[in-house]
Write a protein that holds these residues in place. Structure first.
Motif, short mmCIF file in Angstrom:
data_model
loop_
_atom_site.label_atom_id
_atom_site.label_comp_id
_atom_site.label_asym_id
_atom_site.label_seq_id
_atom_site.Cartn_x
_atom_site.Cartn_y
_atom_site.Cartn_z
N THR A 75 0.82 -1.22 0.00
CA THR A 75 0.00 0.00 0.00
C THR A 75 0.85 1.27 0.00
O THR A 75 0.31 2.37 -0.04
CB THR A 75 -0.94 0.03 1.22
N LYS A 76 2.16 1.11 0.03
CA LYS A 76 3.07 2.28 0.07
C LYS A 76 3.26 2.86 -1.33
O LYS A 76 3.12 2.16 -2.33
CB LYS A 76 4.41 1.87 0.67
N ASP A 88 5.02 -3.49 -12.72
CA ASP A 88 4.55 -3.43 -11.34
C ASP A 88 3.16 -4.05 -11.21
O ASP A 88 2.89 -4.83 -10.29
CB ASP A 88 4.49 -1.98 -10.84
N ARG A 89 2.28 -3.71 -12.14
CA ARG A 89 0.92 -4.27 -12.11
C ARG A 89 0.92 -5.77 -12.38
O ARG A 89 0.14 -6.52 -11.79
CB ARG A 89 0.01 -3.52 -13.07
N ALA A 90 1.82 -6.24 -13.23
CA ALA A 90 1.91 -7.67 -13.51
C ALA A 90 2.34 -8.44 -12.25
O ALA A 90 1.81 -9.51 -11.96
CB ALA A 90 2.89 -7.94 -14.66
N TRP A 91 3.28 -7.88 -11.50
CA TRP A 91 3.70 -8.53 -10.24
C TRP A 91 2.57 -8.50 -9.22
O TRP A 91 2.37 -9.47 -8.49
CB TRP A 91 4.94 -7.85 -9.69
N ALA A 92 1.84 -7.42 -9.17
CA ALA A 92 0.71 -7.33 -8.24
C ALA A 92 -0.36 -8.37 -8.61
O ALA A 92 -0.95 -9.00 -7.74
CB ALA A 92 0.12 -5.93 -8.24
N ARG A 93 -0.59 -8.57 -9.92
CA ARG A 93 -1.54 -9.60 -10.36
C ARG A 93 -1.06 -10.99 -9.93
O ARG A 93 -1.84 -11.82 -9.48
CB ARG A 93 -1.72 -9.56 -11.88
N GLU A 97 -3.03 -13.66 -7.70
CA GLU A 97 -3.26 -15.02 -8.19
C GLU A 97 -2.69 -16.07 -7.24
O GLU A 97 -3.18 -17.19 -7.18
CB GLU A 97 -2.68 -15.18 -9.59
N LEU A 98 -1.66 -15.69 -6.48
CA LEU A 98 -1.06 -16.61 -5.52
C LEU A 98 -1.78 -16.58 -4.16
O LEU A 98 -1.37 -17.27 -3.24
CB LEU A 98 0.42 -16.28 -5.34
N GLY A 99 -2.83 -15.77 -4.06
CA GLY A 99 -3.62 -15.76 -2.84
C GLY A 99 -3.57 -14.48 -2.03
O GLY A 99 -4.19 -14.40 -0.97
N GLY A 100 -2.86 -13.46 -2.51
CA GLY A 100 -2.84 -12.17 -1.82
C GLY A 100 -4.18 -11.47 -1.92
O GLY A 100 -5.06 -11.88 -2.68
N THR A 101 -4.35 -10.42 -1.13
CA THR A 101 -5.63 -9.69 -1.12
C THR A 101 -5.46 -8.27 -1.63
O THR A 101 -4.40 -7.66 -1.48
CB THR A 101 -6.21 -9.64 0.30
N PRO A 107 -4.22 1.27 -4.69
CA PRO A 107 -5.19 1.27 -5.80
C PRO A 107 -4.53 1.23 -7.18
O PRO A 107 -5.06 0.59 -8.09
CB PRO A 107 -5.97 2.56 -5.59
N ASN A 108 -3.37 1.87 -7.35
CA ASN A 108 -2.75 1.89 -8.69
C ASN A 108 -2.09 0.56 -9.04
O ASN A 108 -1.63 0.38 -10.16
CB ASN A 108 -1.77 3.05 -8.83
#
Length: 110
Positions: A75-76, A88-93, A97-101, A107-108
């Protein structure tokens, strides 16, 4: 068998073995910034590859480093003040997909 043919046969066999033992490119390793206590995020380079997306080759420790990073710091803001990029967005996806929330991601990054 003449000596030169034996040497050629050995060279061919070694080349074939070397080709069989090479591993596929598993993609970049996530930069978890050495698990430091962070005030802001670094941008990631490259998008996650098989080491994160393919259950047959991913390793628990590598995946846990990604999960820990976003759970603790997702969230930082980015240190350079720039918005999240495609990588960055691909890693967040991958994190999701691995179970994160989504609650653990800015938001970005969602």
């Amino acid at each position: 068998m003449p000596r030169h043919l034996t040497a050629v046969a050995v060279a061919v066999a070694l080349a074939e073995l070397a080709g069989c033992s090479s591993q596929p490119d598993l993609g970049p390793v996530f930069n978890d910034e050495a698990s430091a206590d962070l005030r802001c995020l670094a941008h990631q380079e490259g998008e996650p590859g098989a080491r994160y997306t393919d259950p047959a080759v991913r390793e628990t420790g590598t995946v846990l480093a990604l999960m820990r990073y976003y759970t603790a710091h997702g969230t930082k803001p980015f240190c350079d003040g720039a918005p999240a990029g495609d990588a960055d967005r691909a890693w967040a996806r991958a994190y999701l997909e691995l179970g994160g929330t989504t609650e653990r991601l800015a938001p970005n990054l969602r």
